[in-house]
Design a protein around this motif. Structure first.
Motif, PDB file in Angstrom:
ATOM      1  N   TRP A  82      61.836  88.950  66.514  1.00 16.55           N
ATOM      2  CA  TRP A  82      60.869  87.922  66.130  1.00 16.55           C
ATOM      3  C   TRP A  82      60.257  87.224  67.342  1.00 16.55           C
ATOM      4  N   PHE A  87      54.694  86.526  65.670  1.00 12.93           N
ATOM      5  CA  PHE A  87      55.658  85.581  65.122  1.00 12.93           C
ATOM      6  C   PHE A  87      55.698  84.282  65.924  1.00 12.93           C
ATOM      7  N   ARG A 239      59.155  83.960  58.288  1.00 11.07           N
ATOM      8  CA  ARG A 239      58.502  85.150  58.852  1.00 11.07           C
ATOM      9  C   ARG A 239      57.640  85.781  57.755  1.00 11.07           C
TER      10      ARG A 239
END
Length: 323
Positions: A82, A87, A239
């Motif tokens: 991530w 992100f 996410r």
């Protein structure tokens, strides 16, 4: 809600990314006060820490969706990472980095000049190929002042017959997914906030909302059973993943933009949200995703979460005022 509420005090004893949203959404502070607090996101706490991880070319971890050098072995052992640009940028949007700041403007310009998607090698602000990714790219781009209308038009054309989206459409899926749909809806909402939207984008948002509402945010349309029990467990950062709190927070923001009343079909999800509140007035983080991150912003699953609590409290404030 008042500042003397123990839960409010706990939220305020936190990072600027939390504090300014508490001031705006829960305490109805004057705009000059919460904007002053919001400005600190760039220079203090989580926002400054994440900006310090940025590469000189504007990317994070050397990649658009994946860190440079990342391979299948790490994915199998540690899970999806991530730390790459998409992100990190979405997290800065959640933190509330001022899009008009010099740092924000420079960052999105550098990303546009240097970042290319691993899938297709197209420039970052032209979008990827998956609806889920493009929904978040639209949200980030619209928030930070980028013209993402071409990606919006593509997403409108990729809507399925049931009104939502599924990133597996390219592989033959004809049914929308909760996760793909909420990612696209958030993007279309941010686009509408920034530009007013178009008749087609507003209609697409309405059909996507209806897809979730007629399923009470978490049930299968055919059987009425939960489509996934994970939808009832709270996650942060989301996410690309879906849960009912993410959806409720979206519907709150949508209603504030349009002036709509709370839809009664949200009621079951609201009741579940209330039932999860802890005795001290907070809500817990139920789970978190595996995979590489820059740093943690919660104390871990099973512990009270300021992010979950902030979102839950503002959803309930909105709901209770409108019913």
């Amino acid at each position: 809600m008042t500042q003397s509420d123990p839960a409010i005090e706990w939220l305020l004893d936190s990072d600027p990314a939390i504090r300014w949203q508490v001031m705006r959404d829960l305490l109805d502070a004057p705009e000059r006060e919460w904007t002053a607090e919001r400005a600190k996101v760039e220079t203090k706490g989580w926002g400054a820490k994440l900006l310090a991880c940025q590469d000189e070319d504007g990317q994070w971890a050397g990649g658009a969706f994946l860190p440079a050098g990342f391979g299948p072995r790490e994915w199998r052992k540690q899970g999806q990472p991530w730390t790459a640009t998409t992100f990190s940028l979405s997290q800065l949007r959640e933190f509330g980095l001022d899009p008009s700041s010099e740092r924000a403007r420079r960052s999105v310009a550098l990303i546009g000049a240097n970042a290319r998607w691993e899938e297709g090698d197209q420039p970052y602000w032209q979008g990827e190929i998956e609806e889920c990714i493009n929904g978040r790219t639209v949200a980030d781009g619209a928030y930070f002042g980028i013209d993402v209308s071409a990606i919006v038009d593509r997403l409108i054309g990729e809507r399925l017959e049931d009104g939502g989206w599924n990133c597996e459409r390219i592989n033959g899926s004809v049914r929308s997914s909760f996760a793909s749909t909420i990612n696209v809806l958030e993007g279309l909402l941010e686009y509408e906030k920034a530009t007013g939207g178009t008749p087609a984008s507003r209609q697409a948002r309405e059909t996507g909302e209806e897809f979730l509402l007629e399923r009470n945010l978490f049930r299968r349309l055919g059987t009425g059973e939960p489509a996934d029990h994970q939808f009832l467990r709270f996650l942060h950062p989301n996410r690309w993943r879906y849960d009912i709190l993410r959806a409720l927070d979206y519907f709150r923001a949508s209603a504030i933009l349009t002036g709509a009343e709370p839809d009664p079909r949200l009621g079951e999800a609201i009741s579940h949200l209330r039932s999860r509140r802890l005795e001290d007035g907070s809500w817990p983080l139920d789970w978190s995703t595996e995979g590489r991150v820059w740093f943690e912003i919660d104390d871990g699953p099973g512990k009270p979460s300021r992010w979950i609590t902030l979102k839950a409290m503002r959803v309930l404030k909105w709901w209770d005022a409108g019913v």
